[in-house]
Enzyme design. Structure first.
Site, PDB file in Angstrom:
ATOM      1  N   HIS A  21       3.041  -6.976   8.006  1.00  0.00           N
ATOM      2  CA  HIS A  21       2.406  -8.225   7.339  1.00  0.00           C
ATOM      3  C   HIS A  21       1.085  -8.083   7.530  1.00  0.00           C
ATOM      4  O   HIS A  21       0.558  -8.013   8.794  1.00  0.00           O
ATOM      5  CB  HIS A  21       3.152  -9.508   7.547  1.00  0.00           C
ATOM      6  CG  HIS A  21       2.617 -10.362   6.449  1.00  0.00           C
ATOM      7  ND1 HIS A  21       1.353 -11.227   6.591  1.00  0.00           N
ATOM      8  CD2 HIS A  21       3.381 -10.976   5.479  1.00  0.00           C
ATOM      9  CE1 HIS A  21       1.194 -11.964   5.471  1.00  0.00           C
ATOM     10  NE2 HIS A  21       2.518 -11.947   4.711  1.00  0.00           N
ATOM     11  N   GLU A  45      -1.354 -10.542   7.592  1.00  0.00           N
ATOM     12  CA  GLU A  45      -1.740 -11.649   8.520  1.00  0.00           C
ATOM     13  C   GLU A  45      -1.515 -11.159   9.957  1.00  0.00           C
ATOM     14  O   GLU A  45      -2.509 -11.473  10.768  1.00  0.00           O
ATOM     15  CB  GLU A  45      -1.026 -12.867   8.173  1.00  0.00           C
ATOM     16  CG  GLU A  45      -1.372 -13.998   9.027  1.00  0.00           C
ATOM     17  CD  GLU A  45      -0.612 -15.151   8.910  1.00  0.00           C
ATOM     18  OE1 GLU A  45      -0.287 -15.652  10.207  1.00  0.00           O
ATOM     19  OE2 GLU A  45      -0.146 -15.585   7.913  1.00  0.00           O
TER      20      GLU A  45
END
Length: 294
Positions: free
Chosen positions: A137, A139
């Protein structure tokens, strides 16, 4: 002729854009409208295909998450404005954009920026940092970039044990903002039980925790549950997992077009929630289908 009935529909109050996403989306739309030079998005501003498609139609050049850095490197100097995605980026990305003399508009979520500061501070204090989350991901990749080379990402006890960290190494743990709170706490407790010197930072954002708790409650009280959100949205996938655990008839859709009304026919009481990157108009379109008489 059978009498038509109106089903009961329960919409989660927390469904849709959170504060950070709302601010990021409003910012990029404003830039697309007002900016005189080319606007680039460093990866998908949020994980919602409809929003990304609309921005592209408005002239925003959206770099793919997987090779956004390479695409920035390929730009000439003074090429325009780069929007840094709401998921946050590592320090190298800021340096690269400055080196290319690009105008930077940073839409990173404040909660994510807070994690970056924690990671840097814990490393400076001599502690090894572990990030609980999905290693693929954006993030999580951004969070990891603020740490030392030994900053690792784990999702469960098995992945932690595979690191073979000596017991005398102090550990600090942070989490992806959208990770399941129950799973995070369970993993931290297991690491602590193994005898490690561990400091835990619960960096799952409040909006995520509230959204997950509300989704679980509604799903436990309805005949069927609908979760709306992008297929690449981590927080939406977590909602699907949570709802499916208590409501076997949980449906995951990106838009109203993917919802088959016939599948809903057997159900009288239906719940609806949506990920943090789901626009209001998509939620309303799904609601309209579900509320139709049957």
């Amino acid at each position: 002729m059978a009498e038509k009935r109106k089903r009961e529909v329960i919409l989660a109050e927390s469904a849709g854009f959170c504060f950070g996403v709302k601010k990021a989306v409003e910012t990029v739309y404003r830039e697309a409208e007002e900016c005189q030079d080319t606007v680039y998005s460093y990866g998908s501003i949020i994980h919602n295909e409809e929003v990304v498609r609309d921005l592209t139609e408005k002239g925003v050049v959206v770099f793919d998450d997987s090779d956004a850095e390479a695409q920035v490197r390929a730009l000439p100097e003074h090429a325009g404005t780069v929007i840094l995605r709401s998921h946050g980026v590592g320090p190298e990305v800021y340096r690269l954009c400055e080196e290319k003399k690009l105008r930077i508009v940073d839409t990173a979520c404040p909660f994510v920026n807070k994690i970056h500061k924690i990671v840097r501070a814990e490393n400076e204090a001599g502690r090894r940092v572990l990030v609980v989350g999905d290693p693929s991901h954006p993030e999580v990749q951004g969070i990891r970039a603020w740490g030392r080379v030994d900053t690792a990402v784990i999702r469960n006890e098995r992945e932690f044990l595979a690191l073979q960290i000596p017991k005398n190494v102090p550990i600090s743990v942070v989490s992806q903002t959208t990770f399941q709170i129950a799973k995070f706490k369970m993993l931290v407790d297991k690491i602590r039980e193994l005898g490690y010197d561990i400091v835990c930072f619960n960096t799952i954002c409040n909006a995520t925790q509230e959204r997950q708790a509300e989704a679980r409650k509604i799903a436990s009280e309805v005949d069927a549950m609908i979760v709306i959100g992008g297929k690449n949205s981590s927080n939406t996938r977590k909602l699907v997992e949570i709802c499916s655990a208590v409501c076997p008839h949980t449906f995951y859709v990106r838009t109203a077009r993917e919802l088959d009304p016939e599948l809903l026919a057997p159900f009288q009481r239906i719940g609806i929630t949506a990920g943090a990157s789901t626009p209001k108009h998509i939620i309303e379109e799904v609601q309209a289908i579900v509320r139709a008489e049957f």
